[in-house]
Design a protein around this motif. Structure first.
Motif, PDB file in Angstrom:
ATOM      1  N   LYS A 311     -19.453  -7.734   2.549  1.00  0.00           N
ATOM      2  CA  LYS A 311     -19.827  -7.264   1.217  1.00  0.00           C
ATOM      3  C   LYS A 311     -18.930  -7.866   0.142  1.00  0.00           C
ATOM      4  N   ALA A 312     -17.635  -7.935   0.402  1.00  0.00           N
ATOM      5  CA  ALA A 312     -16.716  -8.526  -0.569  1.00  0.00           C
ATOM      6  C   ALA A 312     -17.030 -10.004  -0.780  1.00  0.00           C
ATOM      7  N   THR A 313     -17.344 -10.703   0.297  1.00  0.00           N
ATOM      8  CA  THR A 313     -17.706 -12.117   0.181  1.00  0.00           C
ATOM      9  C   THR A 313     -18.984 -12.280  -0.632  1.00  0.00           C
ATOM     10  N   GLU A 314     -19.963 -11.437  -0.354  1.00  0.00           N
ATOM     11  CA  GLU A 314     -21.223 -11.475  -1.099  1.00  0.00           C
ATOM     12  C   GLU A 314     -20.988 -11.266  -2.593  1.00  0.00           C
ATOM     13  N   LEU A 315     -20.053 -10.383  -2.919  1.00  0.00           N
ATOM     14  CA  LEU A 315     -19.765 -10.088  -4.324  1.00  0.00           C
ATOM     15  C   LEU A 315     -18.837 -11.114  -4.971  1.00  0.00           C
ATOM     16  N   GLY A 316     -18.220 -11.955  -4.151  1.00  0.00           N
ATOM     17  CA  GLY A 316     -17.226 -12.875  -4.690  1.00  0.00           C
ATOM     18  C   GLY A 316     -15.948 -12.162  -5.080  1.00  0.00           C
ATOM     19  N   LEU A 317     -15.648 -11.064  -4.389  1.00  0.00           N
ATOM     20  CA  LEU A 317     -14.475 -10.255  -4.687  1.00  0.00           C
ATOM     21  C   LEU A 317     -13.376 -10.563  -3.672  1.00  0.00           C
ATOM     22  N   PRO A 318     -12.273 -11.184  -4.081  1.00  0.00           N
ATOM     23  CA  PRO A 318     -11.183 -11.448  -3.143  1.00  0.00           C
ATOM     24  C   PRO A 318     -10.705 -10.147  -2.494  1.00  0.00           C
ATOM     25  N   ALA A 319     -10.589 -10.146  -1.174  1.00  0.00           N
ATOM     26  CA  ALA A 319     -10.249  -8.922  -0.461  1.00  0.00           C
ATOM     27  C   ALA A 319      -9.339  -9.225   0.717  1.00  0.00           C
ATOM     28  N   GLU A 320      -8.402  -8.330   0.941  1.00  0.00           N
ATOM     29  CA  GLU A 320      -7.555  -8.357   2.122  1.00  0.00           C
ATOM     30  C   GLU A 320      -7.608  -6.978   2.761  1.00  0.00           C
ATOM     31  N   ARG A 321      -7.387  -6.942   4.067  1.00  0.00           N
ATOM     32  CA  ARG A 321      -7.321  -5.655   4.767  1.00  0.00           C
ATOM     33  C   ARG A 321      -5.936  -5.510   5.369  1.00  0.00           C
ATOM     34  N   SER A 322      -5.229  -4.447   5.004  1.00  0.00           N
ATOM     35  CA  SER A 322      -3.863  -4.271   5.492  1.00  0.00           C
ATOM     36  C   SER A 322      -3.860  -3.727   6.920  1.00  0.00           C
ATOM     37  N   ALA A 323      -2.731  -3.878   7.562  1.00  0.00           N
ATOM     38  CA  ALA A 323      -2.613  -3.529   8.979  1.00  0.00           C
ATOM     39  C   ALA A 323      -2.491  -2.021   9.180  1.00  0.00           C
ATOM     40  N   THR A 324      -3.004  -1.559  10.302  1.00  0.00           N
ATOM     41  CA  THR A 324      -2.744  -0.192  10.734  1.00  0.00           C
ATOM     42  C   THR A 324      -1.377  -0.148  11.424  1.00  0.00           C
ATOM     43  N   VAL A 325      -0.936   1.050  11.781  1.00  0.00           N
ATOM     44  CA  VAL A 325       0.403   1.224  12.334  1.00  0.00           C
ATOM     45  C   VAL A 325       0.489   0.675  13.751  1.00  0.00           C
TER      46      VAL A 325
END
Length: 392
Positions: A311-325
């Protein structure tokens, strides 16, 4: 009663972990190959009357990853981290691992623990927050397992579930570092304006309202202890990131992994809807922060790394996902601290409290009415449990 089924006599536990003589890592479980997927989902949904063909459809998420959930492998890593931390601290406390829905099954592991002579067991559930599915259901599964062992003639151990650890520094600090790393991975031009989307599992609003002790229950979708606890953790992380970077990032608690009938209200907004709202509002970037999950299991890999990332790619929205513990050594150390603080209180001592945020330290013993189910069932390790005070 067969003598072979009785727990061997065992000496009373000694040392700082006394009265506990074992730690049980209790998790959800997951399939480890394509042939496991539908039987696993049958375990998860038992009693709901869901057709096997529907389960095959639901299982497509797993089939897309080779039919295996990463959760069992991540639990093995955490198990190793816990054993190492305890050994390094000089604590002779054996650690076992059991699952609610897949091998190694909880009942089998408890049976093994009894035959190993374990009489007083501290239980760590891989769910940090208060809710029916995140706490009470684990306690119900413990009660079911104990009932099975009683039917087999085994002498039952006492099991004590460790407190909610959502605001323990050893759980929160690795997530802060994960956000800092994700922000650093964003392009320079969008980093300072990035929004933080704190994500957790959506649950029915009625279940959220009834989460936690009765005095924390709410009405009309306010979310009870479940929402309050997540908001507190999100605020701690956001404030720490602002203090360490000099930039205050806008943030919001959002939800993922909704399931169930569409006419039943669940907590919102969904992460993908939130990404659209951020894009429409001109946000330059986003970091998705899965604070509701201990490890990168299927719901993180699919709902965030697959669906939300698409979805972020489709929107052209730069996105990162942070790590879980995950198996972070600081979390393993936090588990040791949780065991030692509970052991001290069981001995009548008053250990120092250890928490961050505004909500204080959670209760040890779940009160009557805490995170109730729609159809009441026996639950271990609570004030309403026949096993709560060792009545076995």
């Amino acid at each position: 009663m067969s003598d072979q089924l009785r727990a061997p006599d065992a000496p009373a536990a000694e040392g700082p972990a006394a009265p506990y003589d074992a730690l049980l890592l209790l998790s959800f479980g997951g399939p480890e190959g394509p042939d496991d997927v539908v039987p696993f989902l049958e375990n998860v949904t038992r009693g709901r009357g869901i057709p096997r063909e529907r389960l095959k459809e639901v299982g497509q998420h797993y089939f897309g990853f080779g039919g295996a959930s990463p959760i069992n492998g991540q639990n093995r890593e955490l198990l190793a981290a816990l054993r190492k931390d305890l050994a390094d601290a000089g604590l002779d406390l054996p650690v076992y691992w059991g699952n609610r829905n897949w091998a190694p099954y909880l009942t089998d592991v408890l049976r093994e623990m009894v035959r190993d002579g374990r009489r007083r067991i501290a239980v760590l559930a891989t769910s940090a927050y208060a809710s029916y599915s995140g706490c009470r259901q684990y306690r119900e599964n413990l009660a079911d397992a104990l009932a099975t062992l009683a039917e087999e003639g085994l002498e039952l151990p006492r099991v004590d579930k460790l407190r909610h650890y959502f605001n323990h520094p050893g759980f929160v600090r690795p997530m802060i570092d994960g956000v800092l790393a994700s922000l650093a991975a964003l392009p320079d031009a969008v980093r300072d304006g990035a929004h933080l989307a704190f994500t957790t599992h959506s649950i029915p609003t009625a279940a959220a309202d009834a989460s936690g002790p009765v005095e924390e229950h709410t009405r009309d979708g306010e979310g009870g202890a479940y929402v309050k606890q997540h908001l507190d953790v999100a605020r701690v992380i956001a404030d720490a990131v602002a203090a360490e970077t000099g930039t205050a990032h806008p943030w919001k608690l959002v939800y993922q992994s909704r399931s169930g009938a569409p006419h039943i209200p669940w907590l919102e907004p969904d992460i993908c809807d939130h990404l659209e709202a951020l894009h429409d509002g001109g946000a330059p970037a986003v970091v998705m922060v899965p604070i509701g999950f201990v490890s990168d299991h299927m719901e993180v890999l699919y709902d965030l790394d697959t669906e939300a990332a698409a979805k972020a790619t489709e929107l052209g929205l730069p996105a990162e996902r942070s790590a879980t513990v995950g198996a972070d050594p600081r979390f393993a150390a936090a588990v040791r601290e949780l065991v030692l603080e509970r052991a001290a209180r069981e001995r009548g001592e008053r250990p120092a409290e250890c928490w961050v945020g505004t909500l204080g330290q959670s209760h040890d013993l779940c009160a009557v009415g805490c995170c109730p189910s729609r159809a009441p069932r026996p639950a271990a390790a609570g004030a309403d449990s026949p096993y709560a005070q060792g009545e076995t």
